[in-house]
Scaffold this active site. Structure first.
Site, PDB file in Angstrom:
ATOM      1  N   GLU A 177      72.371  43.000  59.167  1.00  0.00           N
ATOM      2  CA  GLU A 177      72.278  44.347  59.729  1.00  0.00           C
ATOM      3  C   GLU A 177      73.680  44.750  60.141  1.00  0.00           C
ATOM      4  O   GLU A 177      74.615  43.951  60.070  1.00  0.00           O
ATOM      5  CB  GLU A 177      71.345  44.356  60.936  1.00  0.00           C
ATOM      6  CG  GLU A 177      71.779  43.404  62.049  1.00  0.00           C
ATOM      7  CD  GLU A 177      70.819  43.355  63.223  1.00  0.00           C
ATOM      8  OE1 GLU A 177      70.039  44.305  63.412  1.00  0.00           O
ATOM      9  OE2 GLU A 177      70.860  42.356  63.968  1.00  0.00           O
ATOM     10  N   ARG A 226      58.800  45.853  72.812  1.00  0.00           N
ATOM     11  CA  ARG A 226      59.957  45.031  72.449  1.00  0.00           C
ATOM     12  C   ARG A 226      60.682  44.534  73.696  1.00  0.00           C
ATOM     13  O   ARG A 226      61.104  43.376  73.768  1.00  0.00           O
ATOM     14  CB  ARG A 226      60.911  45.833  71.546  1.00  0.00           C
ATOM     15  CG  ARG A 226      62.041  44.989  70.977  1.00  0.00           C
ATOM     16  CD  ARG A 226      62.813  45.705  69.906  1.00  0.00           C
ATOM     17  NE  ARG A 226      63.588  46.817  70.430  1.00  0.00           N
ATOM     18  CZ  ARG A 226      64.296  47.667  69.664  1.00  0.00           C
ATOM     19  NH1 ARG A 226      64.299  47.515  68.346  1.00  0.00           N
ATOM     20  NH2 ARG A 226      64.975  48.649  70.211  1.00  0.00           N
ATOM     21  N   LYS A 233      66.786  41.785  72.402  1.00  0.00           N
ATOM     22  CA  LYS A 233      67.815  42.829  72.600  1.00  0.00           C
ATOM     23  C   LYS A 233      68.484  42.519  73.937  1.00  0.00           C
ATOM     24  O   LYS A 233      68.185  43.113  74.975  1.00  0.00           O
ATOM     25  CB  LYS A 233      67.174  44.218  72.569  1.00  0.00           C
ATOM     26  CG  LYS A 233      68.160  45.306  72.177  1.00  0.00           C
ATOM     27  CD  LYS A 233      67.461  46.578  71.758  1.00  0.00           C
ATOM     28  CE  LYS A 233      68.397  47.759  71.734  1.00  0.00           C
ATOM     29  NZ  LYS A 233      69.526  47.677  70.826  1.00  0.00           N
TER      30      LYS A 233
END
Ligand code: PXG
Length: 284
Positions: free
Chosen positions: A184, A52, A151
């Site tokens: 989320e 990721r 992220k």
């Protein structure tokens, strides 16, 4: 206890772990990170976190100045140096030291920081009794502006929602996307359960594809509980029998209320408890 912090291949005490004010990570939030956990000396899903991180890097056109194997070794070495077997790990890659002005090309080398620390759990009673959340009025950053799948060090969108949660006396806040669909929470993915089936918003809703979320999807399959990655509305959360959040920091935590309404009977439900039990087995 003060743990040594890794910065660009060297270790520093907390007081001396400092970076330049010209690092674009600070000046523009130009960088990426991972929040990971080690259990019993082993980093949980280490390869998936690397994967990721490298995808986040690729998306922002940043070349991490080491290989995935070297990064994993640096993380393991930092844990070993600090004698930490159960730990929280924050891995940060900044654009690096540059000049004023956005141009990332003016930054010579990306900075790599590894902070390891004792795990900071939510209080134990929250895992037993569940937490209450609120829906934030702050809308999740649309993928068309900046993909929440990156992220990135730009967490203001989440922090704006977190502030709303805290003002309402809640530890977490739910973000909707610009269509009004459930995305989320500020640092956790969300799952709801109704009539024995588990539902979670799809990645296309504009969410971070959580490592813990993926682990829960696997656990549900193993347990033979049907799980669907489909669009959820706030109404679906209001009428859910159970709800829980997932994240590397929070692990699995039950949600027992939203916007002042109890979820189900206002207590952590049986499927949530079963998944928490299976998750504990997985990390043991
Ligand atoms: N959504 C968002 C926006 C997150 O930031 C998750 C979901 C859960 O993903 P993982 O891969 O952890 O299951 C996150 C993760 C911290 C911290 O220190 C934040 C996260 C994870 C660990 C630590 O703030 N966010």
């Amino acid at each position: 206890m003060s743990y040594k912090i890794y910065i660009n291949g060297e270790y520093f005490d907390k007081e001396n772990a400092k970076i330049s004010v010209f690092d674009h990570g600070l000046l523009y939030g130009d960088g990426i990170f991972e929040g990971m956990r080690a259990y019993n000396g082993k980093v949980f899903r280490h390869e998936q976190h690397m994967d990721r991180l490298w995808k986040s890097a690729k998306a922002i056109h940043l070349t991490i100045p080491m290989t995935q194997a070297e990064m994993m070794k640096a993380v393991d070495d930092t844990l070993a140096l600090n004698d930490l077997r159960d730990a929280y790990i924050r891995l940060v890659v900044t654009r690096g030291v540059g000049t004023l002005g956005l141009d990332p090309n003016r930054c010579a080398t990306p900075g790599v920081i590894i902070i390891t620390d004792k795990i900071a759990l939510y209080p134990k009673e929250l895992y037993e009794n569940g937490l209450e959340i609120v829906t934030a009025s702050t809308i999740r950053m649309p993928s068309s502006s900046l993909s929440p799948r990156i992220k990135s060090l730009n967490y203001l969108n989440n922090i704006m929602a977190k502030l709303e949660g805290l003002r309402a006396g809640c530890d977490e806040a739910l973000l909707l996307n610009h269509q009004g669909e459930v995305c989320e929470c500020t640092g956790d993915n969300i799952f709801i359960i109704r009539d024995g089936k588990i539902y979670t918003p799809p990645v296309s809703a504009g969410i971070l594809e959580g490592i813990t979320r993926n682990a829960v999807i696997e656990l549900a399959a193993e347990a033979g509980i049907p799980l669907f990655e489909t669009t959820q509305t706030r109404h679906d959360v209001y009428i859910a029998d159970e709800c829980f959040l997932t994240g590397s920091a929070a692990e699995l935590i039950p949600v027992v209320g939203i916007d002042g309404r109890p979820i189900g009977d206002g207590k952590p439900g049986p499927i949530t408890k079963e998944l928490i039990r299976r998750f504990r087995e997985m990390i043991a």
